[in-house]
Design a protein around this motif. Structure first.
Motif, PDB file in Angstrom:
ATOM      1  N   GLY A 170      -1.174   1.967 -15.198  1.00 52.99           N
ATOM      2  CA  GLY A 170      -0.770   0.847 -14.354  1.00 52.99           C
ATOM      3  C   GLY A 170       0.690   0.946 -13.953  1.00 52.99           C
ATOM      4  O   GLY A 170       1.060   0.642 -12.818  1.00 52.99           O
ATOM      5  N   LEU A 171       1.547   1.382 -14.905  1.00 52.21           N
ATOM      6  CA  LEU A 171       2.971   1.542 -14.606  1.00 52.21           C
ATOM      7  C   LEU A 171       3.175   2.526 -13.466  1.00 52.21           C
ATOM      8  O   LEU A 171       3.942   2.264 -12.518  1.00 52.21           O
ATOM      9  N   ILE A 172       2.480   3.680 -13.510  1.00 58.20           N
ATOM     10  CA  ILE A 172       2.628   4.698 -12.459  1.00 58.20           C
ATOM     11  C   ILE A 172       2.167   4.154 -11.120  1.00 58.20           C
ATOM     12  O   ILE A 172       2.857   4.282 -10.100  1.00 58.20           O
ATOM     13  N   THR A 206       6.109  10.038  -5.162  1.00 56.42           N
ATOM     14  CA  THR A 206       6.683  10.545  -6.417  1.00 56.42           C
ATOM     15  C   THR A 206       8.188  10.266  -6.463  1.00 56.42           C
ATOM     16  O   THR A 206       8.737   9.864  -7.496  1.00 56.42           O
ATOM     17  N   LEU A 207       8.846  10.472  -5.332  1.00 57.30           N
ATOM     18  CA  LEU A 207      10.286  10.196  -5.256  1.00 57.30           C
ATOM     19  C   LEU A 207      10.579   8.720  -5.515  1.00 57.30           C
ATOM     20  O   LEU A 207      11.500   8.367  -6.263  1.00 57.30           O
ATOM     21  N   MET A 208       9.776   7.838  -4.924  1.00 55.36           N
ATOM     22  CA  MET A 208       9.961   6.398  -5.147  1.00 55.36           C
ATOM     23  C   MET A 208       9.763   6.049  -6.626  1.00 55.36           C
ATOM     24  O   MET A 208      10.537   5.271  -7.210  1.00 55.36           O
ATOM     25  N   PHE A 209       8.729   6.618  -7.238  1.00 55.40           N
ATOM     26  CA  PHE A 209       8.440   6.314  -8.642  1.00 55.40           C
ATOM     27  C   PHE A 209       9.609   6.691  -9.540  1.00 55.40           C
ATOM     28  O   PHE A 209      10.078   5.876 -10.353  1.00 55.40           O
ATOM     29  N   PHE A 210      10.086   7.927  -9.403  1.00 57.03           N
ATOM     30  CA  PHE A 210      11.157   8.370 -10.292  1.00 57.03           C
ATOM     31  C   PHE A 210      12.486   7.665  -9.985  1.00 57.03           C
ATOM     32  O   PHE A 210      13.278   7.397 -10.890  1.00 57.03           O
ATOM     33  N   ALA A 211      12.711   7.325  -8.709  1.00 60.95           N
ATOM     34  CA  ALA A 211      13.942   6.619  -8.353  1.00 60.95           C
ATOM     35  C   ALA A 211      13.987   5.243  -9.015  1.00 60.95           C
ATOM     36  O   ALA A 211      14.982   4.861  -9.647  1.00 60.95           O
ATOM     37  N   VAL A 212      12.887   4.500  -8.888  1.00 61.41           N
ATOM     38  CA  VAL A 212      12.873   3.152  -9.469  1.00 61.41           C
ATOM     39  C   VAL A 212      12.869   3.225 -10.997  1.00 61.41           C
ATOM     40  O   VAL A 212      13.472   2.387 -11.675  1.00 61.41           O
ATOM     41  N   LEU A 213      12.216   4.249 -11.555  1.00 59.91           N
ATOM     42  CA  LEU A 213      12.178   4.385 -13.006  1.00 59.91           C
ATOM     43  C   LEU A 213      13.575   4.655 -13.557  1.00 59.91           C
ATOM     44  O   LEU A 213      13.990   4.071 -14.556  1.00 59.91           O
ATOM     45  N   PHE A 243      11.471  -2.499 -10.001  1.00 58.93           N
ATOM     46  CA  PHE A 243      12.626  -3.026  -9.261  1.00 58.93           C
ATOM     47  C   PHE A 243      12.497  -4.538  -9.073  1.00 58.93           C
ATOM     48  O   PHE A 243      13.441  -5.303  -9.330  1.00 58.93           O
ATOM     49  N   PHE A 244      11.315  -4.992  -8.636  1.00 60.25           N
ATOM     50  CA  PHE A 244      11.133  -6.419  -8.383  1.00 60.25           C
ATOM     51  C   PHE A 244      11.137  -7.227  -9.686  1.00 60.25           C
ATOM     52  O   PHE A 244      11.552  -8.390  -9.691  1.00 60.25           O
ATOM     53  N   LEU A 245      10.717  -6.597 -10.789  1.00 63.34           N
ATOM     54  CA  LEU A 245      10.756  -7.282 -12.084  1.00 63.34           C
ATOM     55  C   LEU A 245      12.200  -7.522 -12.519  1.00 63.34           C
ATOM     56  O   LEU A 245      12.558  -8.622 -12.958  1.00 63.34           O
ATOM     57  N   VAL A 268      16.202  -2.057   1.365  1.00 64.36           N
ATOM     58  CA  VAL A 268      15.878  -0.646   1.118  1.00 64.36           C
ATOM     59  C   VAL A 268      14.502  -0.524   0.470  1.00 64.36           C
ATOM     60  O   VAL A 268      13.695   0.345   0.838  1.00 64.36           O
ATOM     61  N   ALA A 269      14.205  -1.408  -0.517  1.00 62.69           N
ATOM     62  CA  ALA A 269      12.916  -1.357  -1.211  1.00 62.69           C
ATOM     63  C   ALA A 269      11.763  -1.628  -0.247  1.00 62.69           C
ATOM     64  O   ALA A 269      10.741  -0.921  -0.265  1.00 62.69           O
ATOM     65  N   ILE A 270      11.927  -2.626   0.628  1.00 62.13           N
ATOM     66  CA  ILE A 270      10.874  -2.955   1.590  1.00 62.13           C
ATOM     67  C   ILE A 270      10.709  -1.815   2.585  1.00 62.13           C
ATOM     68  O   ILE A 270       9.580  -1.432   2.954  1.00 62.13           O
TER      69      ILE A 270
END
Length: 612
Positions: free
Chosen positions: A338-340, A254-261, A350-352, A224-226
């Motif tokens: 950098g985080l954003i 933006t959706l990806m950022f908030f989902a992984v956060l 996610f990978f971390l 899913v991440a890939i």
């Protein structure tokens, strides 16, 4: 090298050579800093020229100079790292030169291990200022220091304390002693600061048991991440090449950022809380293991050096390296911009978490064992350095047997160096040796020579004797009893408590060598004599062998005992116009005492001074 002078010159030469290399590196560092500043300033100037003249050449020149700045910066970082490494190596050699010159202040004295109730360490000057521990100790980690201290207490190798294990340990120490570059590089890791092994192990234990979300390690989540990253890249391309609104990839990102956060922030907080404070110490452990894995030590199959056996160093390095990279990732999260960017484009959180979860599954259970192996190697490096610094010292012969064997030729105390007077001494099992002699004649030093060399022998370290042959047994001493006013314990009471502790220890052990200096000195002469006789009669019924120093010449009459197990030895002095000390032990009872003679001369001298 077999001569202390030659060894001292060797260390002085290494210090001089490294100082010259460091001076060159510092000069190079200053040139690099100047070049960085010049390149950066010129780049800014070319950007300003571009804004004025509008020529793309100015911009190209600015870009080239920025690249030059980055290149100089990277070279400068490597140059600084090399300078720090060589400075640490120089510190090691300076420390060893100080050691040969009789200065030990650089080294941890192990005051925290001092225990007046221990069977022998307090009496034998094992811990504390100028102690045996301080002379040996070069450890980098707290775990290594603890292991070395347990060796001094004869507790570190309880699982393998027989002759074969000691012989293997001695061979490992000799082998490491020959690896000067490896040992020096290892000790130089102190540049990373104090490594608190218990704190590291505690943090890793917590980290290994963190309840991270299971999805992080699943194949489906990875797919899913890939896929999400692929869609994001496609939307960016479509927005750039078609009429698709640019807001579409922005919304997707933006959706990806908030989902992984939302999915990973809780786990990352727990990870940071568990191990973030260990960044520098984990880097030090990584470099220690890398040193082992990248040197000839990795090719040695030695059960004493477990970190080098069966590819353990490579596996340990992979684990430590991965954890260090995870710590790097956690550290980078402190940069909000950098985080954003990294979470939006790369889903880095996610990978971390995924990497940490996989580290838990593959390596977490082995980390404590590898850290213990590093601690063992750390202690062995200190022992090997002690061996290298004492090339004239010998090897003990460890023998199996059910009786106490202590056969020494040319034995002396390691603290005395060239001033030492060697002695021959042989102990028979279940026999007692009563040593008499004047004050300052060498009795106490001789007793400590016996104890300290035995401790060195059973740890596979060099011994200070032409020949030393010993079996394995318990050691107990009573030489430095003191009162304790805060606990309401008088000197005599403290002596009784110590002798009671000795009796208990002797009853628990299959065989014990006891070393006593002046039994019951806290009472009157007659009471002391009778008590000493009673104690020796009682102890002789146990599987115990003893060496006892005394000023009480009457105690020497125990040699008349029909058992033939009591023997008289002495340190004789010669009295004439001056006192002559031979410091040689001989059979018999001391004929001369020096207290009255010395006091008489002192009184005469002071009386003469007063008349003048």
């Amino acid at each position: 090298m077999t001569d202390p002078k030659e060894l001292n010159e060797h260390y002085a030469g290494r210090v001089q050579s490294l100082s010259a290399d460091i001076a060159k590196l510092k000069h190079t560092g200053r040139m690099l800093v100047a070049s960085e500043l010049a390149a950066f300033a010129a780049a800014i100037g070319f950007v300003a020229a571009y804004t004025v003249y509008g020529s793309a050449l100015w911009l190209c020149a600015a870009f080239f100079l920025l690249c030059t700045y980055v290149l100089f910066r990277r070279i400068d970082i490597r140059n600084t790292d090399k300078t720090e490494r060589l400075s640490a190596l120089r510190d090691v050699y300076e420390g060893e030169k100080d050691f040969l010159d009789g200065r030990f202040e650089r080294f941890d004295a192990g005051d925290r291990y001092i225990n007046a109730d221990h069977e022998y360490t307090f009496d034998m000057d094992i811990f504390g200022t100028a102690s045996l521990f301080q002379r040996i100790n070069r450890t980098v980690t707290r775990g290594g220091a603890d292991t070395l201290a347990r060796c001094m207490e004869m507790k570190a190798f309880e699982e393998g304390s027989g002759k074969n294990a000691i012989d293997r340990r001695a061979a490992a120490i000799d082998r490491l002693a020959e690896m000067e570059n490896l040992r020096t590089e290892f000790i130089a890791m102190r540049r990373y600061g104090a490594i608190d092994t218990p704190a590291v192990k505690a943090a890793l234990s917590v980290a290994g048991g963190l309840p991270l979300p299971a999805f992080a390690s699943s194949t489906a989540a990875l797919a899913v991440a890939i896929a999400a990253q692929g869609i994001f890249a496609l939307l960016i391309v479509l927005a750039a090449t078609t009429e698709m609104p640019s807001g579409v990839p922005v919304m997707w990102g933006t959706l990806m950022f908030f989902a992984v956060l939302m999915m990973c922030s809780g786990a990352l907080r727990q990870m940071g809380k568990a191990i973030n404070s260990l960044y520098r110490q984990m880097k030090a452990y990584t470099e220690l293991v890398r040193l082992v894995a990248s040197t000839e030590l990795s090719k040695i199959e030695d059960p004493c050096i477990r970190i080098s056996a069966d590819g353990a160093a490579s596996n340990a390095l992979a684990s430590f390296d991965e954890l260090r990279r995870i710590l790097d990732g956690l550290d980078r999260r402190g940069n909000v911009l950098g985080l954003i960017l990294f979470d939006t484009f790369l889903l880095s959180d996610f990978f971390l978490v995924r990497r940490f979860r996989r580290w838990q599954q593959c390596h977490a259970t082995d980390m404590e064992r590898w850290i213990d192996d590093v601690s063992t190697l750390d202690a062995l490096v200190s022992m090997a350095t002690f061996r290298f610094n004492n090339p004239a010292a010998g090897h003990a012969e460890i023998v199996n047997g059910d009786s106490i064997i202590y056969d020494a030729q040319g034995i002396y105390h390691p603290f005395l160096g060239a001033a030492a007077v060697p002695n021959d001494f042989r102990v028979e099992d279940n026999h007692y040796y009563i040593i008499t002699g004047a004050n300052m004649a060498g009795k106490s030093t001789f007793l400590r020579s016996l104890g300290v060399n035995y401790i060195l022998a059973v740890n596979g370290m060099p011994v200070f004797a032409d020949r030393l042959r010993v079996s394995l047994y318990s050691l107990f001493s009573s030489m430095r009893t003191s009162d304790n006013l805060s606990r309401g314990i008088s000197y005599f009471n403290a002596e009784l408590l110590r002798l009671g502790q000795l009796l208990d220890a002797c009853r628990r052990s299959t065989r014990t060598l006891i070393i006593l200096d002046e039994i019951l000195r806290g009472t009157n002469s007659l009471d002391k004599l009778n008590g000493s006789r009673m104690f020796l009669d009682a102890i002789s019924a146990l599987p115990v062998t003893g060496v006892i120093a005394t000023h009480d010449l009457e105690l020497s009459k125990m040699a008349d005992n029909p058992s033939g197990r009591f023997h008289n030895m002495c340190f004789e002095i010669e009295l004439s116009d001056d006192v002559t000390y031979t410091y040689k032990i001989t059979p018999g009872v001391a004929a001369n005492q020096n207290a009255t003679w010395l006091l008489r001369n002192m009184i005469r001298y002071n009386s003469t001074e007063c008349r003048v």
